[in-house]
Motif scaffolding. Structure first.
Motif, PDB file in Angstrom:
ATOM      1  N   SER A 123       0.846  -1.182   0.000  1.00  0.00           N
ATOM      2  CA  SER A 123       0.000   0.000   0.000  1.00  0.00           C
ATOM      3  C   SER A 123       0.883   1.234   0.000  1.00  0.00           C
ATOM      4  CB  SER A 123      -0.902   0.005   1.234  1.00  0.00           C
ATOM      5  OG  SER A 123      -0.100  -0.016   2.383  1.00  0.00           O
ATOM      6  N   ALA A 124       0.738   2.010  -1.021  1.00  0.00           N
ATOM      7  CA  ALA A 124       1.520   3.228  -1.118  1.00  0.00           C
ATOM      8  C   ALA A 124       0.575   4.399  -1.288  1.00  0.00           C
ATOM      9  CB  ALA A 124       2.453   3.145  -2.313  1.00  0.00           C
ATOM     10  N   ASP A 125       0.970   5.504  -0.714  1.00  0.00           N
ATOM     11  CA  ASP A 125       0.130   6.689  -0.801  1.00  0.00           C
ATOM     12  C   ASP A 125       0.728   7.611  -1.856  1.00  0.00           C
ATOM     13  OD1 ASP A 125      -1.398   8.847  -0.530  1.00  0.00           O
ATOM     14  OD2 ASP A 125      -1.078   9.118   1.641  1.00  0.00           O
ATOM     15  N   ARG A 126       0.161   7.520  -3.081  1.00  0.00           N
ATOM     16  CA  ARG A 126       0.734   8.281  -4.178  1.00  0.00           C
ATOM     17  C   ARG A 126       0.640   9.792  -3.970  1.00  0.00           C
ATOM     18  NH1 ARG A 126       2.338   6.775  -9.118  1.00  0.00           N
ATOM     19  NH2 ARG A 126       2.352   4.552  -9.508  1.00  0.00           N
ATOM     20  N   SER A 127      -0.352  10.214  -3.147  1.00  0.00           N
ATOM     21  CA  SER A 127      -0.544  11.658  -2.996  1.00  0.00           C
ATOM     22  C   SER A 127       0.682  12.306  -2.346  1.00  0.00           C
ATOM     23  CB  SER A 127      -1.786  11.912  -2.143  1.00  0.00           C
ATOM     24  OG  SER A 127      -1.548  11.406  -0.853  1.00  0.00           O
ATOM     25  N   LYS A 128       1.464  11.499  -1.597  1.00  0.00           N
ATOM     26  CA  LYS A 128       2.626  12.083  -0.934  1.00  0.00           C
ATOM     27  C   LYS A 128       3.806  12.251  -1.883  1.00  0.00           C
ATOM     28  CE  LYS A 128       1.808  10.093   3.635  1.00  0.00           C
ATOM     29  NZ  LYS A 128       2.342   9.039   4.494  1.00  0.00           N
ATOM     30  N   MET A 129       3.712  11.550  -3.043  1.00  0.00           N
ATOM     31  CA  MET A 129       4.871  11.552  -3.928  1.00  0.00           C
ATOM     32  C   MET A 129       4.739  12.670  -4.947  1.00  0.00           C
ATOM     33  SD  MET A 129       4.909   7.499  -4.661  1.00  0.00           S
ATOM     34  CE  MET A 129       4.507   6.303  -3.407  1.00  0.00           C
ATOM     35  N   THR A 130       5.526  13.709  -4.731  1.00  0.00           N
ATOM     36  CA  THR A 130       5.420  14.835  -5.650  1.00  0.00           C
ATOM     37  C   THR A 130       6.662  14.917  -6.508  1.00  0.00           C
ATOM     38  OG1 THR A 130       6.303  16.170  -3.881  1.00  0.00           O
ATOM     39  CG2 THR A 130       3.919  16.240  -4.220  1.00  0.00           C
ATOM     40  N   VAL A 131       6.441  15.297  -7.740  1.00  0.00           N
ATOM     41  CA  VAL A 131       7.564  15.431  -8.660  1.00  0.00           C
ATOM     42  C   VAL A 131       7.884  16.901  -8.819  1.00  0.00           C
ATOM     43  CG1 VAL A 131       8.333  15.051 -11.018  1.00  0.00           C
ATOM     44  CG2 VAL A 131       6.939  13.334  -9.861  1.00  0.00           C
ATOM     45  N   GLY A 132       9.131  17.231  -8.616  1.00  0.00           N
ATOM     46  CA  GLY A 132       9.528  18.622  -8.747  1.00  0.00           C
ATOM     47  C   GLY A 132       9.824  18.965 -10.199  1.00  0.00           C
ATOM     48  N   SER A 133      10.342  20.159 -10.414  1.00  0.00           N
ATOM     49  CA  SER A 133      10.632  20.547 -11.783  1.00  0.00           C
ATOM     50  C   SER A 133      12.128  20.537 -12.074  1.00  0.00           C
ATOM     51  CB  SER A 133      10.075  21.944 -12.047  1.00  0.00           C
ATOM     52  OG  SER A 133      10.647  22.829 -11.109  1.00  0.00           O
ATOM     53  N   GLN A 134      12.934  20.516 -10.989  1.00  0.00           N
ATOM     54  CA  GLN A 134      14.382  20.511 -11.227  1.00  0.00           C
ATOM     55  C   GLN A 134      14.823  19.143 -11.743  1.00  0.00           C
ATOM     56  OE1 GLN A 134      14.462  21.649  -7.182  1.00  0.00           O
ATOM     57  NE2 GLN A 134      16.272  22.927  -7.563  1.00  0.00           N
ATOM     58  N   VAL A 135      15.917  19.154 -12.503  1.00  0.00           N
ATOM     59  CA  VAL A 135      16.423  17.909 -13.059  1.00  0.00           C
ATOM     60  C   VAL A 135      17.405  17.277 -12.075  1.00  0.00           C
ATOM     61  CG1 VAL A 135      17.784  16.910 -14.923  1.00  0.00           C
ATOM     62  CG2 VAL A 135      16.128  18.715 -15.402  1.00  0.00           C
ATOM     63  N   ALA A 136      17.214  15.997 -11.794  1.00  0.00           N
ATOM     64  CA  ALA A 136      18.131  15.289 -10.894  1.00  0.00           C
ATOM     65  C   ALA A 136      19.222  14.592 -11.695  1.00  0.00           C
ATOM     66  CB  ALA A 136      17.362  14.279 -10.047  1.00  0.00           C
ATOM     67  N   VAL A 137      18.810  13.848 -12.720  1.00  0.00           N
ATOM     68  CA  VAL A 137      19.788  13.131 -13.543  1.00  0.00           C
ATOM     69  C   VAL A 137      19.459  13.377 -14.999  1.00  0.00           C
ATOM     70  CG1 VAL A 137      20.746  10.884 -14.172  1.00  0.00           C
ATOM     71  CG2 VAL A 137      19.944  11.266 -11.833  1.00  0.00           C
ATOM     72  N   GLU A 138      20.482  13.644 -15.767  1.00  0.00           N
ATOM     73  CA  GLU A 138      20.275  13.817 -17.191  1.00  0.00           C
ATOM     74  C   GLU A 138      21.315  13.001 -17.955  1.00  0.00           C
ATOM     75  OE1 GLU A 138      19.411  17.729 -18.712  1.00  0.00           O
ATOM     76  OE2 GLU A 138      18.371  16.401 -20.120  1.00  0.00           O
ATOM     77  N   MET A 139      20.813  12.124 -18.828  1.00  0.00           N
ATOM     78  CA  MET A 139      21.741  11.347 -19.669  1.00  0.00           C
ATOM     79  C   MET A 139      21.470  11.748 -21.106  1.00  0.00           C
ATOM     80  SD  MET A 139      21.387   7.621 -17.855  1.00  0.00           S
ATOM     81  CE  MET A 139      22.994   6.923 -18.125  1.00  0.00           C
ATOM     82  N   ILE A 140      22.514  12.157 -21.802  1.00  0.00           N
ATOM     83  CA  ILE A 140      22.337  12.637 -23.176  1.00  0.00           C
ATOM     84  C   ILE A 140      23.242  11.830 -24.101  1.00  0.00           C
ATOM     85  CG2 ILE A 140      22.436  14.632 -24.711  1.00  0.00           C
ATOM     86  CD1 ILE A 140      22.400  16.338 -22.059  1.00  0.00           C
ATOM     87  N   GLY A 141      22.619  11.054 -24.971  1.00  0.00           N
ATOM     88  CA  GLY A 141      23.373  10.301 -25.988  1.00  0.00           C
ATOM     89  C   GLY A 141      24.466   9.433 -25.413  1.00  0.00           C
ATOM     90  N   VAL A 142      24.159   8.739 -24.295  1.00  0.00           N
ATOM     91  CA  VAL A 142      25.205   7.958 -23.633  1.00  0.00           C
ATOM     92  C   VAL A 142      25.429   6.626 -24.344  1.00  0.00           C
ATOM     93  CG1 VAL A 142      25.816   6.752 -21.516  1.00  0.00           C
ATOM     94  CG2 VAL A 142      24.801   9.034 -21.401  1.00  0.00           C
ATOM     95  N   ASN A 143      26.704   6.347 -24.618  1.00  0.00           N
ATOM     96  CA  ASN A 143      27.095   5.077 -25.223  1.00  0.00           C
ATOM     97  C   ASN A 143      28.206   4.463 -24.392  1.00  0.00           C
ATOM     98  OD1 ASN A 143      25.967   4.488 -28.158  1.00  0.00           O
ATOM     99  ND2 ASN A 143      26.091   6.705 -27.860  1.00  0.00           N
ATOM    100  N   LYS A 144      28.150   3.141 -24.311  1.00  0.00           N
ATOM    101  CA  LYS A 144      29.217   2.463 -23.570  1.00  0.00           C
ATOM    102  C   LYS A 144      29.526   1.132 -24.232  1.00  0.00           C
ATOM    103  CE  LYS A 144      30.467   0.378 -19.216  1.00  0.00           C
ATOM    104  NZ  LYS A 144      31.866   0.771 -19.372  1.00  0.00           N
TER     105      LYS A 144
END
Ligand SMILES: Nc1ncnc2c1ncn2[C@@H]1O[C@H](COP(=O)(O)OP(=O)(O)OP(=O)(O)O)[C@@H](O)[C@H]1O
Ligand SMILES: [Mg+2]
Lengths: 263, 402, 386
Positions: free
Chosen positions: A10-31
């Motif tokens: 049981s999870a309470d989705r109402s508590k989970m808010t998504v902000g607008s700032q970027v936490a992780v950004e991966m751009i064209g990553v190849n390995k």
């Protein structure tokens, strides 16, 4: 595959808010591993507070991708920016990123020669330069949150798998990370222990933590994730919100994969 | 076991009656077997002792340990304590034992250093270095130690030119067929001051690291205690040395005629033994070290990195403590092997316990039984002490498992 | 929004479905090929570069003189010492001509020339018996083992020593590789049964049996082999009734066998410990007695696990056989040393040549066996996983 049905969690989705700032950004990553192209043109943006579940067949590069985020693996092409810091060979930047990103492994990787409490205080003392008393107090708080404060003075070898994984989560939290990475945290556990770990992860999600989670626990994905990513052959094949992802997969590879794991 | 116990209760075996059933009782069988074993061993022991007594009497050889207090009548080439031909066999024994311990102790230190270096080199990401290290290990551990000793002694050190043409090394040192001659430190007035300074510096460095650790735990601030301690240990004694008027001088060896006078001589026998023991044992220690480090799973390193620990910290706080638990027991047994192997000294003429006591004393007195008994006892005692240490260590550091 | 032209998901959109798969492409040139390999393994960091340079300098310092000595300046043919003398300032490396001249002795010692075929035949029988045993795929292991442990020793003894019409060759004449192999093989074969008994004894529940086994094992493991050999050569004659006179080689063999039995016991004990408790219980539940369950269930499994351990013991023993020269037997090393005193061949590089040759002989045997033991270990591991 142990799949905890969504109703059990049981999870309470109402508590989970998504902000607008970027936490992780991966751009064209190849390995590449030698000649083998593991990650092919990965583009991904994770915003603060997002909970992302990554799934896909074995060998599709899920672990490799999230391990690139804290530079346990090096990428050869593209950019990875974590909390505003771009990962390069610069050791200072790697340190900075690793301080802010916590990681939980499939096989726990607790330090067997240290007690549970020492496992939790090691990094705060040596990396955050926190006084021992303060580190211990904080650690006890987190151990209480994962519901095993009474085990603090035992050694990892004396705990069950589920308890060990909860300690591993607490150990990461003691560093006060902004982002948490999970690499199949429940797949080495006996079925009866899976739920106790998932419950901890849910409450973490409810507290607003940014999470990237490789898992095949579809119940968890439905309850907690705000995005599900399906990977195959080192690339992102499909991405959708969990409801749509499970009920109406678009790509045929996704459909095939889901039919195999959901029977 | 349980089924066997139940077997006699079947009707068929029940009819055999109680007379023979004890034969099938495992407890009684065990007791009978052990009694037979004891009796057999006692008879065998008696037979051996009896034969020995008869043989000794026939050969007119006296027995007993009184020979230990009689005059030895032979000289020993290297003596850490005063000894002349007029001293007793007992004192000769002591000289031999000390020589064994000297070469073993130095060998242990050198083999540890070399072994750790090679073991770590073998794990190095540098391909060339790792390859050279594995060639070293595979070469030297697959050649008998005795052969290596003889090689160093007979094919290298004894074919060097004489002291006049010897290889001149820095500081007046010289390597020739008489051995390695190095300057000898001569201790003069005021030396106590330097010793005192060393002791104080060590104590202070130790205290400093304790204090730094405590402060770090209390406030989180770190202090470079290692560096400061090192500076203390180097500078304080140097200062005391100058202040006391430089009480340690070096006596340089001087060429007089065909040989050197003065200086400290490391005889070829000693050098060959030390070289052989070090190189051979280091190849085993390298493997022990490598196995120990590999025994710590890669996941441990990754977990530490993921927590933000630097590689050097990870090594010190996570890898080394775990690897050492794996390394120390086999390392101890390598030390023991080195000590036992030092008995090969007899092949190159270094006067260790076996060469002096089981060689010269045995030949002169003919007391084979007593001499071999004492010699073996010494090694047994060393082995047992080591085993005791190992048990204590294992009990102390064993990782707690479920 | 899905866009085939730009294959990555758009950063902002929550929904993404891949159009075409990205095919694998070759890695950037700098990470593969000989250059990539060298970069990764030799020059990846300043520290790595320094290590490469220092190691290369070390090799440049050591390898050329070594090769000169072993090959380029070595003397390969010659009739006597003249060939190997450094006349007119000539650089002389290894005197392989000496090895050639002494080769027969190095193999057979002073075994009579016209009888050496007997040694060859024994060696042939030994190899013919051992090779099928060593290759895991060949069947009839059990029959072959029994043959090697019963018929072969008898045949070898008759062939080497004499009897049944063959003239007797005293062991004093044996030498070289022959003695090395006889001591090592006899030592290991004799120590196996005794070692198994001691291992079982040490794990026994009977207190006296256990104590006796522990004392025996720890005694022999606690003393150096050389004192054991001294004991065998000077004390053994005292222990036996007067008049029983025994051959020097046999005395050494007894010492070596007892010594290695203690080590063998520890190896076997390791194997016994690795057998899960369930196997013991299952054997007992089937009604098997102690000896039956050991013989039929436990030992066959345990001995298979300890094959690598036994090979490793054999390597140690093989190296240790060189110690018999201290009590006056002539193994490979002993014979080589003995021949240094041949005035016909006295030249400065002869001792070094002899030792290096002996080292090569020992090294080939020991390295080969250790590779075999590693191979068996890997095989056992995969066998267990299945
Ligand atoms: N260190 C490595 N060297 C070479 N190849 C590797 C290495 N690590 C992983 N690989 C390969 O890269 C591919 C992706 O591995 P990865 O561990 O990311 O897969 P995964 O999606 O996490 O699979 P799983 O579900 O089995 O954990 C696999 O084919 C694997 O064999
Ligand atoms: Mg994975």
């Amino acid at each position: 595959m142990t799949n905890i049905a969504a109703e059990d969690l049981s999870a309470d989705r109402s508590k989970m808010t998504v902000g607008s700032q970027v936490a992780v950004e991966m751009i064209g990553v190849n390995k590449w591993y030698g000649e083998f192209h593991v990650l092919r043109d990965i583009n991904l943006t994770v915003r603060k507070g997002e909970r992302i579940v990554i799934c896909g067949p074995s060998g599709s590069g899920k672990s490799t991708m999230i391990r690139c985020i804290n530079r346990l693996e090096e990428h050869q092409k593209g950019q990875i920016i974590v909390d505003g810091t771009e990962l390069t060979n610069d050791l200072k930047k790697i340190d900075e990123v690793r301080r802010e990103v916590g990681m939980v492994f499939q096989h726990f990787n607790l330090f067997p020669h240290l007690t549970i409490l020492e496992n939790c205080t090691l990094a705060p003392i040596w990396v955050r330069k926190m006084p021992k008393r303060q580190a211990e107090e904080a650690a006890m708080e987190y151990l209480a949150k994962v519901r095993i404060p009474e085990q603090a003075h035992k050694y990892p070898g004396q705990l069950s798998g589920g308890q060990q994984q909860r300690v591993a989560i607490a150990r990461s939290l003691c560093m006060n990370p902004k982002i948490m990475l999970f690499d199949e945290p429940t797949s080495a556990l006996d079925p009866e222990m899976v739920k106790e770990v998932l419950d901890v992860m849910i409450s973490l999600a409810e507290s607003g933590m940014t999470m990237l989670c490789v898992t095949h626990e579809m119940g968890f994905a439905r309850q907690v994730a705000n995005r599900v990513i399906f990977m195959d052959q080192g690339q992102i094949v499909e991405q959708n919100d969990p409801e749509a992802f499970f009920t109406n997969p678009q790509h045929e590879r996704t459909r095939l994969f889901l039919s195999q794991i959901l029977h | 076991m349980t089924l066997r116990d139940a077997a006699p209760s079947t009707p068929l075996s029940g009819q055999r009656g109680s007379g023979s059933s004890w034969l099938y009782d495992p407890t009684i069988r065990g007791i009978v077997f052990q009694v037979l074993l004891v009796v057999g061993l006692a008879l065998f022991g008696w037979w051996v002792v009896h034969n020995t007594i008869v043989n000794l009497r026939a050969a007119n050889i006296a027995s007993g340990f009184d020979f230990l207090s009689t005059r030895a009548g032979y000289d020993i080439a290297q003596k850490p304590i005063d000894y002349t031909i007029d001293d007793t066999h007992g004192r000769a024994f002591l000289v031999g034992l000390l020589n064994t311990l000297v070469v073993a102790a130095i060998g242990v230190v050198l083999a540890t250093v070399l072994g750790f270096l090679v073991g770590i080199a073998r794990l190095s990401p540098n391909w060339l270095l790792a390859k050279v290290a594995s060639v070293y290990v595979e070469t030297f551990r697959n050649i008998p130690l005795l052969l290596q000793l003889l090689f160093w002694y007979k094919a290298v050190l004894s074919v060097l030119p004489g002291p006049r043409q010897g290889l001149a090394l820095p500081m007046g040192s010289n390597l020739s067929n008489r051995g390695l001659i190095i300057p000898r430190p001569v201790i003069g007035e005021g030396f106590e001051l330097v010793v005192g300074a060393v002791a104080v510096a060590l104590a202070a460095a130790f205290g400093l690291s304790r204090w730094a650790r405590a402060r770090q735990m209390a406030t989180g601030q770190s202090f470079p205690s290692g560096l400061a301690g090192l500076a203390l240990v180097v500078l304080l004694p140097t200062f005391a040395y100058v202040l006391a008027g430089m009480p340690i001088t070096l006596e340089y060896p001087e060429l007089k005629g065909f040989n050197f006078a003065g200086g400290l001589v490391l005889k070829p026998e000693f050098m060959a033994l030390l070289l052989g023991l070090t190189i051979y044992t280091a190849s085993f220690i390298a493997e022990v070290v490598r196995a120990g480090v590999l025994a710590v799973s890669h996941g441990q390193t990754e977990a530490a990195y993921a927590l933000g620990l630097r590689p050097s910290r990870t090594l010190r706080l996570v890898i080394v403590p775990q690897a050492m638990r794996v390394i120390i027991p086999p390392l101890t047994s390598q030390y023991l092997n080195l000590t036992k192997n030092s008995s090969l000294a007899v092949a190159v003429g270094y006067p260790d316990l076996v060469a002096v006591f089981a060689g010269s004393t045995l030949n002169i007195t003919g007391r084979a039984v007593e001499v071999i008994f004492i010699t073996m006892s010494v090694y047994l005692v060393i082995s047992l002490l080591t085993a005791a240490f190992m048990n204590w260590f294992n009990a102390r550091v064993a990782l707690i498992e479920r | 929004m899905t866009d085939v032209a730009s294959p990555g998901p758009d950063a902002r959109s929550a929904i993404y479905v891949r159009g075409t798969f990205v095919p694998p492409s070759p890695p950037p040139g700098s990470t593969v090929g000989p250059f990539g390999w060298a970069h990764k393994n030799l020059f990846s960091s300043p520290f790595n570069i320094a290590a490469t340079i220092l190691t290369a300098l070390f090799l440049a310092w050591v390898v050329p003189p070594l090769l000169d000595w072993l090959i380029f300046d070595a003397v390969w043919t010659g009739e006597n010492r003249e060939a190997c003398l450094p006349v007119d300032g000539r650089e002389v490396g290894a005197c392989w001509a000496w090895v050639q001249a002494k080769f027969g002795q190095i193999l057979y010692g002073r075994y009579p020339l016209d009888q050496r075929w007997r040694v060859d035949l024994t060696a042939l029988l030994f190899v013919a018996g051992l090779v099928p045993l060593a290759i895991p795929k060949v069947p009839y292991k059990r029959e072959n083992t029994i043959l090697m442990l019963t018929a072969f020793p008898v045949a070898a003894f008759i062939l080497l020593y004499g009897g049944f019409g063959l003239p007797v060759v005293e062991t004093a004449l044996w030498g070289g590789l022959l003695v090395t192999l006889v001591v090592a093989v006899t030592g290991i074969v004799a120590s196996l049964p005794l070692g198994i008994l001691l291992a079982l004894g040490r794990r026994s529940k009977l207190p006296i049996v256990k104590t006796v086994s522990v004392i025996f094992i720890e005694f022999w493991r606690g003393v150096p082999l050389i004192t054991v050999l001294f004991m065998a050569s000077v004390m053994l004659p005292l222990f036996l009734p007067s008049g029983v006179n025994f051959d020097k080689l046999l005395r050494a063999l007894i010492g070596v066998a007892l010594f290695s039995a203690a080590y063998m016991a520890e190896t076997v004990r390791g194997g016994l410990q690795a057998i899960p408790k369930g196997q013991y219980e299952a054997a007992a539940a089937m009604g098997l007695g102690y000896w039956q369950s050991m013989r039929l269930v436990i030992l066959p499994q345990a001995l298979k696990i300890v094959i690598p351990g036994i090979v490793n013991s054999f390597i140690s023993l093989f190296k240790d056989t060189s110690l018999v020269l201290i009590i006056g037997l002539f193994d490979v090393l002993g014979i080589i040393q003995l021949n240094f005193s041949d005035a016909n061949w006295s030249a400065p590089t002869v001792p070094a040549t002899g030792f290096v040759f002996a080292a090569i002989v020992f090294w080939i045997f020991c390295f080969g066996m250790s590779r075999y033991s590693q191979y068996m270990e890997r095989r056992l591991e995969t066998g267990h996983r299945r």
